[in-house]
Design an enzyme around this catalytic site. Structure first.
Site, PDB file in Angstrom:
ATOM      1  N   ASP A  80       0.825  -1.221   0.000  1.00 47.36           N
ATOM      2  CA  ASP A  80       0.000   0.000   0.000  1.00 47.36           C
ATOM      3  C   ASP A  80       0.848   1.256   0.000  1.00 47.36           C
ATOM      4  OD1 ASP A  80      -2.227  -1.538   0.118  1.00 47.36           O
ATOM      5  OD2 ASP A  80      -2.585  -1.262   2.261  1.00 47.36           O
ATOM      6  N   ARG A 129      -0.412   4.123  16.900  1.00 48.06           N
ATOM      7  CA  ARG A 129      -0.711   5.148  15.892  1.00 48.06           C
ATOM      8  C   ARG A 129      -0.397   6.579  16.338  1.00 48.06           C
ATOM      9  NH1 ARG A 129       0.123   1.724  12.190  1.00 48.06           N
ATOM     10  NH2 ARG A 129      -1.638   0.584  11.340  1.00 48.06           N
ATOM     11  N   ASP A 135      -7.727   3.354  12.140  1.00 49.18           N
ATOM     12  CA  ASP A 135      -6.398   3.959  12.053  1.00 49.18           C
ATOM     13  C   ASP A 135      -6.423   5.355  11.431  1.00 49.18           C
ATOM     14  OD1 ASP A 135      -5.006   1.929  13.316  1.00 49.18           O
ATOM     15  OD2 ASP A 135      -4.875   0.739  11.485  1.00 49.18           O
ATOM     16  N   SER A 194      -4.195  -8.862   5.903  1.00 47.00           N
ATOM     17  CA  SER A 194      -3.654  -7.552   6.259  1.00 47.00           C
ATOM     18  C   SER A 194      -3.166  -7.642   7.704  1.00 47.00           C
ATOM     19  CB  SER A 194      -4.756  -6.496   6.125  1.00 47.00           C
ATOM     20  OG  SER A 194      -4.391  -5.351   6.840  1.00 47.00           O
TER      21      SER A 194
END
Ligand code: ARG
Length: 403
Positions: free
Chosen positions: A14, A94, A123, A173
């Site tokens: 990605d 994050r 996220d 993922s």
């Protein structure tokens, strides 16, 4: 003159695609940032990859210790398990990544920061809220959310642009840091189906775990773990070691139907051996040293703290205010917890503390006790009084209605 965009870069498909896409669309300079939070990535390789894709500069940041001290330890003190199951591992990482990106953006005079989150998850919220709060003037770009490319289209684009495609056959993922590993997509999207063994990397299946249990002792000071089996360890080493030992016994697998902030229910699989063991031990120790009133109140504070962090509001002043309360309670959370690891289970089997409120003299059923049982009769009279009054009235009304 070209502008600069800072991109959070994992080295995966990605974000590799994002480098090219941003370069082509905006003709700006791209600076990539990769952070090690204990996910065991090869920072050198990722850096090389970024340079091969033509970035102007790359930052590799090892923030593992900061992650544990400032993010994981508060989570232990708050017994953080979202919806009673998920140790919020990704959620804890994050805001740290976002804040480092802001620092670099300011240093480099960038106009924007970009991340590779989709528009369906938590996220994006965690990145956007943290970045916007720390640097309101910075533009936040989320190209994946904008373009809505499918994985197939992404792979096609990557092939066209000569971007190396890792694990093409891998349908999952994955996001990981020292506190846990999350696995989504592929067959896991069917919540009726048991996850295949191939998705697990940190844990063995309970069936394959050793036939003999293993006992470990965890020592806590001020609510945080500081020693394992009598050996003082630094924060990162301690968590790494517990991950290994617990994983070997099949401890740490979580299969969770989770409510995302954006309203979607999703099926999530996690591997969090150390998190499950340390959270269980910590909670047990709190029960030994905190009063009933503290425990009942703290449960609500813990839930609120966990919800804030899960939903991307790490930066909200309320988190620090809640932590002020939590930290006060943790001053007495010291002692040792003994756990038995056996075939997927981590059970507390013993605990001790210099601050223990457990009084054997009071608790014992022996005749020799400091608890005066004669007090109980009067106490029960008063404790049950409102209930008794309400029920006497209820019976009276029932009788009158019959007449
Ligand atoms: N559901 C978890 C969370 O919201 C895990 C997310 C994993 N993220 C990812 N990009 N794979 O925290």
């Amino acid at each position: 003159m070209k502008d600069t965009i800072i991109l959070a870069y994992s080295g995966g498909l990605d974000t590799s695609v994002l480098i090219k896409w941003l370069q082509e669309k905006y003709k700006d300079d791209i600076i990539t940032v990769t952070m090690e939070l204990g996910q065991q990535i090869d920072l050198k390789k990722v850096e090389e990859k970024a340079h091969n894709l033509g970035v102007k500069k790359h930052y590799s940041i090892d923030a593992e210790e900061e992650f544990v001290l400032k993010h994981v330890f508060p989570a232990i003190k708050a017994n953080a398990l979202y919806e009673g199951k998920y140790p919020i591992s990704t959620a804890l990482g994050r805001p740290l990544i976002a804040s480092k990106m802001v620092e670099i953006a300011e240093k480099e005079g960038a106009i924007a920061v970009a991340h590779g989150c989709t528009g369906k998850g938590n996220d994006q919220v965690r990145f956007d809220v943290t970045i916007k709060s720390l640097a309101p003037k910075l533009k936040v770009m989320a190209p994946v959310r904008e373009w809505g490319l499918s994985r197939e289209e992404e792979i096609k684009y990557a092939k066209e642009k000569g971007i190396p495609i890792p694990h093409l056959s891998d349908p999952y993922s994955i996001d990981q840091n020292l506190w846990g590993r999350s696995i989504e997509c592929g067959c896991l999207e069917n919540p009726e189906q048991e996850p295949p063994e191939e998705i697990y990397e940190w844990t063995v299946s309970p069936e394959k775990a050793p036939d003999k249990p293993e006992y470990i002792t965890i020592k806590f000071e001020d609510g945080i773990p500081c020693a394992l089996n009598g050996e003082n360890l630094n924060p990162v080493a301690l968590i790494e070691k517990v991950n290994k030992i617990a994983g070997k016994h099949g401890v740490g697998r979580i299969d969770h139907v989770e409510d995302r902030l954006v309203g979607i229910k999703s099926r999530e699989i996690y591997e969090c051996p150390a998190a499950l063991v340390l959270l269980e031990a910590h909670k047990d120790l709190e029960k030994l040293v905190l009063t009933r009133h503290e425990l009942m109140f703290k449960q609500q504070i813990d839930d609120k703290w966990t919800f804030l962090v899960y939903t991307g509001l790490w930066i909200d002043p309320l988190r620090e205010a809640l932590e002020a309360f939590i930290n006060k309670t943790q001053e007495r959370v010291c002692g040792e917890v003994k756990m038995k690891l056996y075939k997927g289970n981590a059970q507390v089997v013993g605990r001790s503390s210099p601050m223990s409120l457990y009084d054997k003299n009071l608790a014992t059923y022996d005749v020799k006790t400091s608890f005066d049982q004669s007090y109980s009769e009067g106490f029960i009279e008063l404790w049950g009084l409102p209930t008794k009054v309400a029920n006497i009235l209820k019976e009276k009304v029932k009788k009158e209605e019959k007449c």
